[in-house]
Design a protein around this motif. Structure first.
Motif, short mmCIF file in Angstrom:
data_model
loop_
_atom_site.label_atom_id
_atom_site.label_comp_id
_atom_site.label_asym_id
_atom_site.label_seq_id
_atom_site.Cartn_x
_atom_site.Cartn_y
_atom_site.Cartn_z
N THR A 60 0.82 -1.21 0.00
CA THR A 60 0.00 0.00 0.00
C THR A 60 0.86 1.26 0.00
N GLU A 61 1.88 1.28 0.83
CA GLU A 61 2.76 2.45 0.89
C GLU A 61 3.48 2.65 -0.43
N CYS A 62 3.89 1.55 -1.06
CA CYS A 62 4.58 1.62 -2.34
C CYS A 62 3.68 2.21 -3.42
N LEU A 63 2.46 1.72 -3.50
CA LEU A 63 1.52 2.24 -4.49
C LEU A 63 1.20 3.70 -4.20
N ARG A 64 1.01 4.03 -2.96
CA ARG A 64 0.73 5.43 -2.58
C ARG A 64 1.87 6.34 -3.04
N HIS A 65 3.10 5.90 -2.83
CA HIS A 65 4.27 6.67 -3.27
C HIS A 65 4.25 6.86 -4.79
N GLY A 70 3.93 10.26 -9.27
CA GLY A 70 3.71 10.04 -10.70
C GLY A 70 4.78 9.18 -11.34
N GLU A 71 5.15 8.08 -10.67
CA GLU A 71 6.17 7.19 -11.23
C GLU A 71 5.78 6.78 -12.65
N PRO A 72 6.61 7.10 -13.63
CA PRO A 72 6.24 6.82 -15.03
C PRO A 72 6.60 5.43 -15.52
N TYR A 73 7.39 4.68 -14.78
CA TYR A 73 7.87 3.39 -15.25
C TYR A 73 7.78 2.33 -14.17
N GLY A 74 7.64 1.08 -14.58
CA GLY A 74 7.77 -0.05 -13.69
C GLY A 74 6.51 -0.44 -12.95
N TRP A 76 4.87 -0.84 -9.44
CA TRP A 76 4.95 -0.28 -8.09
C TRP A 76 3.65 -0.63 -7.37
N GLY A 77 3.74 -1.18 -6.19
CA GLY A 77 2.55 -1.49 -5.42
C GLY A 77 1.61 -2.46 -6.13
N GLY A 78 2.13 -3.26 -7.01
CA GLY A 78 1.34 -4.26 -7.70
C GLY A 78 0.65 -3.78 -8.96
N LEU A 79 0.93 -2.55 -9.40
CA LEU A 79 0.33 -2.03 -10.62
C LEU A 79 1.40 -1.60 -11.61
N THR A 80 1.14 -1.85 -12.89
CA THR A 80 2.04 -1.39 -13.95
C THR A 80 1.82 0.10 -14.17
N GLU A 81 2.69 0.70 -14.96
CA GLU A 81 2.54 2.13 -15.27
C GLU A 81 1.19 2.39 -15.94
N ARG A 82 0.79 1.52 -16.84
CA ARG A 82 -0.50 1.68 -17.53
C ARG A 82 -1.66 1.58 -16.55
N GLU A 83 -1.60 0.64 -15.64
CA GLU A 83 -2.67 0.48 -14.65
C GLU A 83 -2.74 1.68 -13.71
N ARG A 84 -1.58 2.24 -13.36
CA ARG A 84 -1.58 3.42 -12.49
C ARG A 84 -2.17 4.62 -13.22
N ARG A 85 -1.82 4.80 -14.49
CA ARG A 85 -2.39 5.92 -15.25
C ARG A 85 -3.91 5.79 -15.35
N ALA A 86 -4.41 4.58 -15.59
CA ALA A 86 -5.84 4.36 -15.67
C ALA A 86 -6.51 4.63 -14.33
N LEU A 87 -5.82 4.28 -13.25
CA LEU A 87 -6.36 4.48 -11.92
C LEU A 87 -6.58 5.97 -11.62
N VAL A 88 -5.69 6.81 -12.09
CA VAL A 88 -5.83 8.24 -11.84
C VAL A 88 -6.56 8.96 -12.96
N GLY A 89 -7.07 8.19 -13.93
CA GLY A 89 -7.91 8.77 -14.96
C GLY A 89 -7.18 9.42 -16.13
N GLN A 90 -5.89 9.15 -16.27
CA GLN A 90 -5.15 9.70 -17.38
C GLN A 90 -5.34 8.82 -18.60
N ALA A 91 -5.09 9.37 -19.76
CA ALA A 91 -5.17 8.60 -21.01
C ALA A 91 -4.11 7.52 -21.00
#
Length: 93
Positions: A60-65, A70-74, A76-91
């Protein structure tokens, strides 16, 4: 003598969670894709990283970080960069 009263103070508490990370001694190759990696090879690597994250006591702390900075690569916290972008509503691109 310099005036240090306006300095922000110690900040290591922002990073102490990393000491308990399951990935701490694994290296980066599982969590960050090499240039040009696509398809099944990337999916397999991402899944291996997510399996490490799933057992991590600081996931949880890792994903929160990653989301906060805005980690652009890798993975983190069990999510890929694409999954993190989708989570925050970015294209996703």
């Amino acid at each position: 003598m310099p005036n240090v009263s306006r300095l922000p103070g110690r900040s290591e508490h922002h990073w102490l969670w990393q000491e308990g990370a399951a990935c701490r001694d694994l290296g980066t190759e599982t969590f960050f894709h090499p240039t040009g990696e696509r398809g099944e090879a990337r999916s397999v690597r991402d899944q291996a990283a997510k399996e490490v994250c799933a057992l991590c006591p600081v996931q949880t702390e890792c994903l929160r970080h990653a989301l906060r900075v805005g980690e652009p690569y890798g993975v983190w916290g069990g999510l890929t960069e694409r999954e993190r972008r989708a989570l925050v509503g970015q294209a996703v691109g």
